[in-house]
Design a protein around this motif. Structure first.
Motif, PDB file in Angstrom:
ATOM      1  N   THR A  44       0.849  -1.188   0.000  1.00  0.00           N
ATOM      2  CA  THR A  44       0.000   0.000   0.000  1.00  0.00           C
ATOM      3  C   THR A  44       0.882   1.235   0.000  1.00  0.00           C
ATOM      4  N   MET A  45       0.646   2.070  -1.019  1.00  0.00           N
ATOM      5  CA  MET A  45       1.439   3.299  -1.100  1.00  0.00           C
ATOM      6  C   MET A  45       0.548   4.492  -0.777  1.00  0.00           C
ATOM      7  N   THR A  46       1.017   5.228   0.101  1.00  0.00           N
ATOM      8  CA  THR A  46       0.265   6.428   0.480  1.00  0.00           C
ATOM      9  C   THR A  46       1.018   7.650  -0.035  1.00  0.00           C
ATOM     10  N   ALA A  47       0.362   8.336  -0.935  1.00  0.00           N
ATOM     11  CA  ALA A  47       0.998   9.532  -1.488  1.00  0.00           C
ATOM     12  C   ALA A  47       0.708  10.722  -0.594  1.00  0.00           C
ATOM     13  N   THR A  48       1.716  11.434  -0.327  1.00  0.00           N
ATOM     14  CA  THR A  48       1.551  12.627   0.495  1.00  0.00           C
ATOM     15  C   THR A  48       1.702  13.848  -0.397  1.00  0.00           C
ATOM     16  N   ASN A  49       0.659  14.591  -0.470  1.00  0.00           N
ATOM     17  CA  ASN A  49       0.722  15.806  -1.279  1.00  0.00           C
ATOM     18  C   ASN A  49       1.297  16.948  -0.455  1.00  0.00           C
ATOM     19  N   THR A  50       2.469  17.343  -0.854  1.00  0.00           N
ATOM     20  CA  THR A  50       3.078  18.489  -0.201  1.00  0.00           C
ATOM     21  C   THR A  50       2.915  19.686  -1.124  1.00  0.00           C
ATOM     22  N   ALA A  51       2.165  20.624  -0.685  1.00  0.00           N
ATOM     23  CA  ALA A  51       1.883  21.778  -1.541  1.00  0.00           C
ATOM     24  C   ALA A  51       3.159  22.575  -1.794  1.00  0.00           C
ATOM     25  N   VAL A  52       3.487  22.726  -3.074  1.00  0.00           N
ATOM     26  CA  VAL A  52       4.645  23.542  -3.438  1.00  0.00           C
ATOM     27  C   VAL A  52       4.125  24.927  -3.778  1.00  0.00           C
ATOM     28  N   PRO A  53       4.520  25.928  -3.043  1.00  0.00           N
ATOM     29  CA  PRO A  53       3.996  27.260  -3.330  1.00  0.00           C
ATOM     30  C   PRO A  53       4.423  27.716  -4.729  1.00  0.00           C
ATOM     31  N   GLU A  54       3.447  28.113  -5.523  1.00  0.00           N
ATOM     32  CA  GLU A  54       3.799  28.558  -6.870  1.00  0.00           C
ATOM     33  C   GLU A  54       4.456  29.923  -6.796  1.00  0.00           C
ATOM     34  N   ARG A  55       5.413  30.090  -7.672  1.00  0.00           N
ATOM     35  CA  ARG A  55       6.110  31.361  -7.698  1.00  0.00           C
ATOM     36  C   ARG A  55       5.736  32.120  -8.967  1.00  0.00           C
ATOM     37  N   PRO A  56       5.802  33.420  -8.905  1.00  0.00           N
ATOM     38  CA  PRO A  56       5.554  34.182 -10.128  1.00  0.00           C
ATOM     39  C   PRO A  56       6.699  33.980 -11.106  1.00  0.00           C
ATOM     40  N   ASN A  57       6.450  34.249 -12.349  1.00  0.00           N
ATOM     41  CA  ASN A  57       7.535  34.135 -13.336  1.00  0.00           C
ATOM     42  C   ASN A  57       7.440  35.256 -14.355  1.00  0.00           C
ATOM     43  N   LEU A  58       8.504  36.008 -14.422  1.00  0.00           N
ATOM     44  CA  LEU A  58       8.613  37.084 -15.401  1.00  0.00           C
ATOM     45  C   LEU A  58       9.469  36.612 -16.554  1.00  0.00           C
ATOM     46  N   ARG A  59       9.120  37.045 -17.740  1.00  0.00           N
ATOM     47  CA  ARG A  59       9.969  36.721 -18.889  1.00  0.00           C
ATOM     48  C   ARG A  59       9.737  37.759 -19.987  1.00  0.00           C
ATOM     49  N   PRO A  60      10.755  38.014 -20.801  1.00  0.00           N
ATOM     50  CA  PRO A  60      10.561  38.890 -21.959  1.00  0.00           C
ATOM     51  C   PRO A  60       9.496  38.288 -22.868  1.00  0.00           C
ATOM     52  N   THR A  61       8.671  39.131 -23.450  1.00  0.00           N
ATOM     53  CA  THR A  61       7.584  38.624 -24.276  1.00  0.00           C
ATOM     54  C   THR A  61       7.450  39.453 -25.542  1.00  0.00           C
ATOM     55  N   GLN A  62       6.896  38.847 -26.564  1.00  0.00           N
ATOM     56  CA  GLN A  62       6.672  39.527 -27.845  1.00  0.00           C
ATOM     57  C   GLN A  62       5.174  39.735 -28.032  1.00  0.00           C
ATOM     58  N   PRO A  63       4.662  40.923 -27.693  1.00  0.00           N
ATOM     59  CA  PRO A  63       3.221  41.156 -27.872  1.00  0.00           C
ATOM     60  C   PRO A  63       2.838  41.117 -29.351  1.00  0.00           C
ATOM     61  N   ASP A  64       1.551  41.012 -29.588  1.00  0.00           N
ATOM     62  CA  ASP A  64       1.060  41.051 -30.959  1.00  0.00           C
ATOM     63  C   ASP A  64       1.540  42.330 -31.642  1.00  0.00           C
ATOM     64  N   LEU A  65       1.898  42.205 -32.886  1.00  0.00           N
ATOM     65  CA  LEU A  65       2.341  43.311 -33.746  1.00  0.00           C
ATOM     66  C   LEU A  65       3.745  43.802 -33.395  1.00  0.00           C
ATOM     67  N   TRP A  66       4.403  43.164 -32.426  1.00  0.00           N
ATOM     68  CA  TRP A  66       5.807  43.495 -32.142  1.00  0.00           C
ATOM     69  C   TRP A  66       6.694  42.509 -32.906  1.00  0.00           C
ATOM     70  N   ASN A  67       7.898  42.958 -33.258  1.00  0.00           N
ATOM     71  CA  ASN A  67       8.846  42.064 -33.913  1.00  0.00           C
ATOM     72  C   ASN A  67       9.632  41.228 -32.915  1.00  0.00           C
ATOM     73  N   ALA A  68       9.726  41.697 -31.680  1.00  0.00           N
ATOM     74  CA  ALA A  68      10.492  40.979 -30.667  1.00  0.00           C
ATOM     75  C   ALA A  68      10.171  41.570 -29.301  1.00  0.00           C
ATOM     76  N   ALA A  69      10.712  40.937 -28.252  1.00  0.00           N
ATOM     77  CA  ALA A  69      10.499  41.463 -26.901  1.00  0.00           C
ATOM     78  C   ALA A  69      11.290  42.746 -26.671  1.00  0.00           C
ATOM     79  N   LEU A  70      12.389  42.891 -27.411  1.00  0.00           N
ATOM     80  CA  LEU A  70      13.201  44.100 -27.358  1.00  0.00           C
ATOM     81  C   LEU A  70      13.379  44.597 -28.784  1.00  0.00           C
ATOM     82  N   VAL A  71      12.928  45.805 -29.029  1.00  0.00           N
ATOM     83  CA  VAL A  71      12.999  46.373 -30.372  1.00  0.00           C
ATOM     84  C   VAL A  71      13.768  47.685 -30.298  1.00  0.00           C
ATOM     85  N   VAL A  72      14.682  47.880 -31.233  1.00  0.00           N
ATOM     86  CA  VAL A  72      15.389  49.154 -31.337  1.00  0.00           C
ATOM     87  C   VAL A  72      15.066  49.753 -32.694  1.00  0.00           C
TER      88      VAL A  72
END
Lengths: 149, 125
Positions: free
Chosen positions: B14-42
């Motif tokens: 008999t296996m008893t699984a223990t759910n240990t809640a892992v707190p989710e962390r926020p995540n930031l990342r460069p993004t390419q919005p619609d109509l943009w060529n890239a996340a960083l444009v010069v």
């Protein structure tokens, strides 16, 4: 040239490995140009006489119902272009100076489509093209705008 | 005489699984919005639009003003509640920083028309 979010790592993130985005533009030395010769002034320019007072209204409306064309002179600054009293479930495509900006749907509540811009000086053309829910063209609203200081 | 089969013991694990809640962390990342060529444009020119930069260029002239445009998204289910900084490095030197006062889940922060000028010869990285 690198874009870095959270430069000083204040935020504890789920993935710290996706924080950067790199582009590689190059810079070149300016090309030497010859000394420009100032033009000879042959006559004293006469300042143009404004034919009407530029508007400073923050919202430039165009009433929904038929294709309309507006020629305006406005002062520089933030402006909102708006197709007024649109019907429900209409798609509006926005264009500015020939560039497609995207579309919005008026939805059940018949929300007026709007486009906001910090209007720079010069001549600009803003177009809202309205389609029905089947994609059929209905009407077009054009603002032909000259922005003055 | 009939042999009586020896019962084979069955082991039930008999296996008893223990759910240990892992707190989710926020995540930031460069993004390419619609109509943009890239996340960083010069680009050489400013954009007149509030959320869309020009297409951007790949070659610029020393000493002439260019304009940088960036976009960063929070692609997690958790909001970033603290203020953070977005930076742009040229040749590993931080030349531009922008302060973002937090970012909700799924939201995108962007800044357009950051005027800058490069005066040192060399390819940037």
């Amino acid at each position: 040239m690198t874009l870095i979010e959270d430069v000083d790592n204040r935020v504890t993130e789920g993935n710290e490995g996706d924080n950067r985005f790199v582009i590689l533009p190059t810079w070149v030395k300016p090309t030497p140009t010859s000394t420009p010769v100032p033009p000879t002034v042959t006559s004293t320019p006469v300042p143009p006489t404004p034919t009407y007072t530029p508007t400073a209204a923050p919202i430039l409306y165009s009433n929904y119902g038929t294709t309309r064309y507006h020629v305006l002179t406005i002062t520089a600054g933030w402006r909102q272009f708006e197709a007024e009293a649109i019907a429900a479930f209409k798609n509006t495509e926005w264009y500015a100076d020939g560039l497609y900006l995207g579309f919005v749907n008026s939805g059940f509540s018949a929300n007026n489509p709007t486009y906001r811009v910090d209007a720079p000086q010069g001549y600009h053309e803003v177009i809202a093209t309205i389609y029905n829910s089947s994609g059929g063209f209905e009407e077009q609203h054009t603002w032909s705008v000259t922005v003055v200081p | 005489m009939t042999a009586i089969p020896t019962p084979t013991p069955t082991v039930i694990v008999t296996m008893t699984a223990t759910n240990t809640a892992v707190p989710e962390r926020p995540n930031l990342r460069p993004t390419q919005p619609d109509l943009w060529n890239a996340a960083l444009v010069v680009s050489a020119d400013r954009t007149q639009f509030l959320e869309t930069p020009p297409p951007g260029g790949s070659q610029f002239v020393f000493g002439e003003q260019v304009h940088a445009h960036w976009a960063v998204t929070n692609d997690s289910q958790k909001a970033v509640t603290e203020t953070f900084q977005v930076g742009i490095k040229v040749d590993e030197t931080l030349v531009i920083t922008s302060v973002v006062p937090g970012l909700g889940s799924g939201e995108t922060a962007m800044e357009l028309n950051i005027a800058c000028r490069l005066s040192t010869p060399g390819s940037t990285r």
